[in-house]
Scaffold this motif. Structure first.
Motif, PDB file in Angstrom:
ATOM      1  N   GLU A 110      61.832  37.790  16.550  1.00 50.13           N
ATOM      2  CA  GLU A 110      61.284  36.525  17.030  1.00 50.13           C
ATOM      3  C   GLU A 110      60.774  35.681  15.857  1.00 50.13           C
ATOM      4  O   GLU A 110      60.926  34.453  15.847  1.00 50.13           O
ATOM      5  CB  GLU A 110      60.145  36.791  18.020  1.00 50.13           C
ATOM      6  CG  GLU A 110      60.582  37.374  19.344  1.00 50.13           C
ATOM      7  CD  GLU A 110      60.796  38.885  19.288  1.00 50.13           C
ATOM      8  OE1 GLU A 110      61.128  39.473  20.320  1.00 50.13           O
ATOM      9  OE2 GLU A 110      60.625  39.483  18.196  1.00 50.13           O
ATOM     10  N   TYR A 111      60.193  36.341  14.869  1.00 45.79           N
ATOM     11  CA  TYR A 111      59.697  35.661  13.672  1.00 45.79           C
ATOM     12  C   TYR A 111      60.841  34.965  12.930  1.00 45.79           C
ATOM     13  O   TYR A 111      60.737  33.795  12.537  1.00 45.79           O
ATOM     14  CB  TYR A 111      59.024  36.693  12.767  1.00 45.79           C
ATOM     15  CG  TYR A 111      58.663  36.210  11.381  1.00 45.79           C
ATOM     16  CD1 TYR A 111      57.446  35.583  11.133  1.00 45.79           C
ATOM     17  CD2 TYR A 111      59.537  36.391  10.308  1.00 45.79           C
ATOM     18  CE1 TYR A 111      57.104  35.147   9.855  1.00 45.79           C
ATOM     19  CE2 TYR A 111      59.213  35.961   9.035  1.00 45.79           C
ATOM     20  CZ  TYR A 111      57.987  35.346   8.809  1.00 45.79           C
ATOM     21  OH  TYR A 111      57.660  34.913   7.559  1.00 45.79           O
ATOM     22  N   LEU A 112      61.967  35.677  12.771  1.00 41.29           N
ATOM     23  CA  LEU A 112      63.106  35.106  12.047  1.00 41.29           C
ATOM     24  C   LEU A 112      63.817  34.035  12.885  1.00 41.29           C
ATOM     25  O   LEU A 112      64.262  33.014  12.352  1.00 41.29           O
ATOM     26  CB  LEU A 112      64.092  36.211  11.667  1.00 41.29           C
ATOM     27  CG  LEU A 112      63.568  37.265  10.696  1.00 41.29           C
ATOM     28  CD1 LEU A 112      64.578  38.383  10.519  1.00 41.29           C
ATOM     29  CD2 LEU A 112      63.242  36.633   9.343  1.00 41.29           C
ATOM     30  N   LYS A 113      63.873  34.242  14.183  1.00 45.40           N
ATOM     31  CA  LYS A 113      64.566  33.286  15.055  1.00 45.40           C
ATOM     32  C   LYS A 113      63.870  31.935  15.065  1.00 45.40           C
ATOM     33  O   LYS A 113      64.505  30.893  15.264  1.00 45.40           O
ATOM     34  CB  LYS A 113      64.647  33.853  16.467  1.00 45.40           C
ATOM     35  CG  LYS A 113      65.478  33.013  17.430  1.00 45.40           C
ATOM     36  CD  LYS A 113      65.568  33.683  18.801  1.00 45.40           C
ATOM     37  CE  LYS A 113      66.406  32.829  19.755  1.00 45.40           C
ATOM     38  NZ  LYS A 113      66.508  33.467  21.105  1.00 45.40           N
ATOM     39  N   ALA A 114      62.556  31.938  14.840  1.00 41.87           N
ATOM     40  CA  ALA A 114      61.790  30.693  14.880  1.00 41.87           C
ATOM     41  C   ALA A 114      61.998  29.826  13.642  1.00 41.87           C
ATOM     42  O   ALA A 114      61.563  28.675  13.615  1.00 41.87           O
ATOM     43  CB  ALA A 114      60.301  31.014  15.035  1.00 41.87           C
TER      44      ALA A 114
END
Length: 825
Positions: A469-473
């Protein structure tokens, strides 16, 4: 008639809420309001009644007074009858009583009905209040924990808020605050009420501006003291244009040392004294950075003799002197020049206002305005990174808390684990201070002993278990090199064509070329952290040594929204942009324009480098040697290394005692690739100042005028700085002491100076390094000879060097300075 406005129109209600005596106006009522008005006022006036005998406003006032004092004429029954039929009228009456509305045309009907149609003189200091919603502050009125507790996770704060709002009294209070805030925002931003304020941030002082303009008589004059934010905003064009046409005098004051307003008004706070008249062609006197009333009163009659004013006088106290050059005459012609500075497309009459201290800065401003190439031309990809509050709420990032077992916070071992904040970077220095360092600390990391594999600390870390989720943001950017490879790869193009054809039901040879390219562009996108980028602090602080802090950051590095980062079409252009922005001329541009935040729009208006410029190799070398501090930059160095440096890129001037050769570098990154000593790094920055001035078409006098006019803190630090033979700095000002300096160093150095005498004309101490000085004890840890900083002299010499190099390239037909390009044969 004279009327005065005071900040006391902002009052506190019994419930602790801020309530404004809102400027209002009589407006025509919509059709569905006619019937209630008839009930309030009566439909027909019967002859022979006491009301029918009223023939003037004076007699009407006497009748009103009589009604209030005679019990037999009590109007309560009539009012109650109306409110019984229209219950909302009771709500209106209660709100009016609570808010204390003032209806100008009713309260001063005699003034507006007169021949002049308004007030001859209006003076005042309206409230500088923006109705902004601050949930923590509102909740703290019921539970102080919300303002006292720091570094609280979003989930904990949300639970405490929900628990608090279960109490009916607290919920009612908070709902009332929300209602007040929403109502104020809607009212002050409503174009029906304030046409000039539509689309802008609501602010009471702006509403009062509109009111006093409308209330002035045909010959009326208004004197107001209020904020000046409308002069520089992106959405305030209409208001700005209306102000220009009415202004006669504008004085920009700064609250230095709280000499005008006590805390909580900060000492860097600016405000303006405005004298308005009836609308006319734009033509008014504009004075900036004033710290005394005399400077506003007396400058117009000054004879112009003496040194031109600056923010501080001779590196000392704030410059209070009246001087003729303080008066800048603003008209349409001047606004035309200033408009080019921003690249604005709107009318000249709505151009943003600049704030030059004196007319001596005019040539610097004109050079910046005439420079044709802006960053937006390169379509930069810019990101704000993670928004702190939102990312914490979405459980993407959290505070780097101490480990319960060790008591120590997490220390990253890779740049991809770093989430930067603004204090960690400085001008061309991506490794500066810890995230929790005092912003007033005089120096950052010791770059001389910095390990090759050094990684900065981090205030925030990824939330465990939410890496995806951190990278997708993270924003996705086009990798232009990858895109060119895809476009040139027949197999990649064929696959994209087949995919488009399948989706559209066509044969591959009939696939839409634009759709195919869109697909290739999508495949060339990468997370923004995959790029080398130019990054900078988003907030621009004009009262510090420097206001713009650009650096080059390596791949993997993320950041919060207090930093912005950008990538251009290749690393070469990104690094050149970082170098160009690391200069005094670009910093001056932000100061002169009153820029407080450098976000996407404003960044696009800044000057950008032409990659083929004759001075590009020199700028590239200095920028890389300042930024490439660790092995994380090894690939960038190898990619941009220029073999001509060794023969064509020495120091621009002969720096006394310099033991670092600028052009002595290798194709691969080594520990000594970056400039590490305080002396060498400062020398490179000074030369960048001069180089960029030449690049922009700014002569040496203009560069010095910009420096002397708008960099008082930097001047003060420079006047206090010396360097020893090994490049270590020492200074008399505690805010700029050197890395090695102790409490005793300066006292020891003063004794040494007294023993050896005055420095040479070049600033070298002792003047004769070969002389024997047996009684001169050196400061502990330092080596003679010493060099005294003199930025004005150094910039002039470096400017002459780079000007000569550019002139030679132009003479040989290698560069067209007008078109900013290599001439076509």
């Amino acid at each position: 008639m004279l009327i005065s406005f005071e900040a006391s129109t902002l009052r506190r209600s019994a419930g602790g809420r801020s309530s404004m005596r809102a400027p209002s106006r009589c407006r025509s009522k919509p059709p569905d309001q006619v019937e209630p008005v008839h009930h309030f006022l009566g439909r027909n006036l019967k002859q022979g009644t006491i009301v029918s005998s009223v023939e003037s406003l004076e007699k009407l006032k006497q009748l009103e007074d009589l009604i209030q004092t005679q019990p037999e004429m009590d109007m309560d029954d009539a009012r109650k009858a109306v409110e019984s039929r229209y219950p909302w009228m009771r709500v209106v009456r209660d709100i009016a009583k609570e808010q204390g509305f003032l209806h100008w045309e009713l309260d001063f009907a005699g003034v507006f009905a007169g021949e002049a149609g308004g007030f001859d003189l209006q003076v005042g200091n309206p409230p500088w209040v923006r109705p902004r919603w601050n949930e923590s502050l509102v909740l703290a009125e019921r539970e102080p924990w919300f303002e006292l507790e720091e570094r609280v996770s979003t989930s904990v704060k949300a639970k405490r808020r929900d628990d608090l709002l279960k109490a009916p009294a607290a919920a009612t209070y908070v709902m009332g605050e929300i209602t007040d805030n929403a109502g104020q925002v809607a009212f002050y931003g409503a174009p029906q009420v304030y046409p000039l304020l539509g689309g802008t941030q609501p602010d009471l002082y702006r509403a009062f501006m509109c009111q006093v303009w409308d209330h002035a008589s045909v010959r009326g004059t208004t004197g107001f003291l209020h904020s000046d934010t409308h002069f520089t905003g992106d959405k305030e064009r209409a208001l700005r244009g209306a102000a220009y046409r009415r202004l006669r005098i504008h004085g920009d004051f700064v609250n230095a040392g709280q000499r005008f307003f006590p805390p909580p008004v900060g000492h860097p706070t600016h405000f303006g004294v405005h004298v308005y008249g009836h609308p006319q062609e734009i033509d008014f006197d504009h004075l900036s950075w004033l710290v005394s009333a005399d400077a506003l009163r007396l400058s117009a009659n000054h004879d112009g003799s003496g040194e031109a004013p600056g923010i501080r006088y001779q590196n000392g106290e704030f410059d209070e002197r009246p001087h003729r050059t303080r008066v800048v005459r603003v008209n349409r012609e001047l606004l035309t020049v200033w408009k080019r500075l921003f690249g604005d497309t709107g009318p000249v009459e709505e151009a943003r206002l600049l704030f030059p201290v004196s007319t001596a800065e005019a040539s610097a401003i004109e050079a910046l305005a005439n420079y044709p190439l802006r960053l937006s031309a390169f379509k930069p990809q810019i990101t704000p990174g993670y928004h702190e509050s939102g990312a914490k709420k979405d459980r993407l990032i959290d505070y780097n808390r101490p480990d319960p077992k060790t008591g120590e916070p997490y220390e990253p071992d890779r740049w991809r684990h770093v989430i930067l904040k603004g204090t960690q970077i400085s001008v061309a220095t991506p490794v500066f201070k810890r995230h929790d360092a005092n912003s007033n600390a005089p120096f950052g990391a010791d770059l001389v002993s910095l390990p090759s594999d050094f990684v900065p600390d981090t205030e925030y870390v990824r939330v465990p278990g939410r890496a995806q989720e951190y990278l997708k943001a993270q924003d996705r950017w086009i990798d232009h090199q990858a895109l060119e490879r895809l476009r040139g790869n027949d197999k990649a193009v064929a696959r994209a064509r087949a995919q488009v054809a399948e989706a559209m039901g066509n044969a591959p040879q009939d696939a839409d070329p634009e759709s195919v390219d869109v697909l290739l562009v999508g495949r060339a996108r990468r997370r923004y952290t995959a790029f080398y980028r130019v990054a900078w602090r988003e907030m621009i602080a004009p009262d510090t040594e420097r206001s713009l802090y650009p650096v080059v950051v390596p791949p993997g590095t993320a950041h919060t929204n207090v930093v912005r980062s950008a990538a251009l079409r290749n690393n070469h252009l990104s690094v050149l942009t970082s170098g160009l922005w690391s200069s005094v001329p670009i910093d001056y541009l932000l100061r002169i324009t009153g820029t407080g935040h450098l976000d996407v729009g404003r960044a696009g208006a800044l000057p950008a480098p032409a990659p083929a410029h004759p001075l590009a190799p020199a700028l590239l070398l200095r920028t890389l040697r300042l930024n490439c501090l660790t092995s994380a930059y090894a690939d960038l160095w190898q990619d941009l290394y220029d073999p001509t440096w060794s023969a064509y890129a020495p120091w621009a001037i002969n720096w006394p005692g310099m033991n670092t050769e600028l052009h002595s570098v290798t194709p691969t990154w080594q520990w000594d690739t970056p400039l590490r000593t305080e002396y060498a790094r400062r020398a490179a920055l000074v030369e960048i100042d001069a180089l960029v001035a030449v690049w922009l078409g700014m002569d040496a006098d203009a560069l010095i005028a910009a420096y002397k006019g708008r960099f008082p803190v930097l001047q003060k630090y420079e006047a206090a700085s010396w360097f020893d033979a090994e490049g270590w700095k020492l200074a008399s000002n505690a805010r700029t002491i050197g890395q090695r300096q102790t409490k005793e160093t300066w006292t020891q150095f003063e004794a040494y100076r007294e023993a050896v005498g005055e420095p040479s004309p070049e600033g070298v101490l002792p003047a004769d390094p070969e002389a024997t000085l047996p009684d001169a004890a050196l400061p502990d840890g330092y080596t003679a000879p010493f060099y005294k900083a003199n930025r004005e002299r150094e910039m002039r010499r470096a400017h002459a060097y780079f000007k000569q190099r550019l002139d030679e390239a132009v003479a040989k037909g290698l560069w067209d300075p007008e078109k900013m390009e290599v001439p076509t044969p």
